[in-house]
Design a protein around this motif. Structure first.
Motif, PDB file in Angstrom:
ATOM      1  N   ILE A  77      51.830   8.528 -38.862  1.00 47.15           N
ATOM      2  CA  ILE A  77      52.053   7.167 -39.359  1.00 47.15           C
ATOM      3  C   ILE A  77      53.293   7.268 -40.230  1.00 47.15           C
ATOM      4  N   ILE A  98      51.591  11.546 -42.564  1.00 46.70           N
ATOM      5  CA  ILE A  98      51.849  10.243 -43.178  1.00 46.70           C
ATOM      6  C   ILE A  98      53.145  10.405 -43.958  1.00 46.70           C
ATOM      7  N   ALA A 103      55.311   6.170 -45.270  1.00 47.39           N
ATOM      8  CA  ALA A 103      54.411   5.059 -44.970  1.00 47.39           C
ATOM      9  C   ALA A 103      53.771   4.576 -46.265  1.00 47.39           C
ATOM     10  N   ALA A 119      50.745   4.095 -48.027  1.00 45.50           N
ATOM     11  CA  ALA A 119      49.339   4.482 -48.026  1.00 45.50           C
ATOM     12  C   ALA A 119      48.970   4.915 -49.429  1.00 45.50           C
ATOM     13  N   VAL A 167      44.439   8.159 -47.805  1.00 47.58           N
ATOM     14  CA  VAL A 167      44.666   9.534 -47.361  1.00 47.58           C
ATOM     15  C   VAL A 167      43.371  10.336 -47.470  1.00 47.58           C
ATOM     16  N   LEU A 199      52.416  15.045 -45.776  1.00 45.50           N
ATOM     17  CA  LEU A 199      52.469  13.823 -46.566  1.00 45.50           C
ATOM     18  C   LEU A 199      53.811  13.711 -47.263  1.00 45.50           C
TER      19      LEU A 199
END
Length: 191
Positions: free
Chosen positions: A130, A156, A159, A161, A166, A181
């Motif tokens: 993502i 990720i 993004a 979030a 997460v 991440l």
């Protein structure tokens, strides 16, 4: 007719590789399927996409059954309707992909899109990315977690979030081997 020509050209291109020639000579006919996408095709995202979407056309259909390089499995759309249409089109040609990447989707990664992932891609999905300006809600994270039991890699990056999303995505995933991440600027902290 144009789609038939593209399918034939992509098949011939794939069969010029060692793998394709071996498959064709082993089977002894022109309908042999390539066991792997040759590097000359796999290195070009456009060639990979042409290879995938040309499968229903031409004299020899569904000639490629090997793994699809991840560069062809990028889904984009800035509204739920556009993203849903793109995802359904991809899943029509690549049912149950092992890898999906959602890129530049904004707020669209929710609702019917998540339901489609859960129903059609989730059980086989091993890698999920993502990235770039895609927002992940708590509800989407919970649904994705429930729908993707085989997930071993999660990325990720850039993004939107929050920490709780997460945590929801990685909770109870004993098979998760890769986690990448990077903060998109909204909500993700070192906690």
């Amino acid at each position: 007719a144009c789609a038939d020509a593209v399918s034939g050209a992509m098949r011939r291109w794939c069969l010029t590789s060692e793998e394709g020639n071996a498959a064709e000579s082993d089977e002894g006919d022109a309908t042999a399927q390539t066991p792997a996408m040759p590097p000359s095709v796999a290195s070009s995202p456009m060639a990979v996409r042409l290879c995938v979407v040309s499968q229903p056309y031409g004299a020899v259909r569904r000639w490629y059954q090997g793994p699809v390089p991840s560069c062809a499995l990028v889904v984009r759309g800035d509204t739920s309707d556009v993203l849903q249409c793109s995802l359904q089109r991809l899943l029509r040609f690549v049912p149950q992909p092992a890898t999906l990447q959602f890129k530049d989707c904004g707020e669209a990664l929710a609702g019917a899109v998540i339901d489609t992932i859960a129903a059609e891609a989730g059980p086989a999905l091993e890698s999920l990315a993502i990235v770039n300006n895609t927002h992940v809600t708590d509800a989407a994270a919970a649904a994705l977690t429930a729908a993707t039991p085989a997930l071993t890699a999660l990325s990720i990056e850039g993004a939107a979030a929050e920490d709780n999303c997460v945590v929801a995505l990685v909770r109870d995933r004993a098979d998760l081997r890769r986690l990448r991440l990077s903060n998109g600027g909204d909500g993700l902290t070192d906690a």
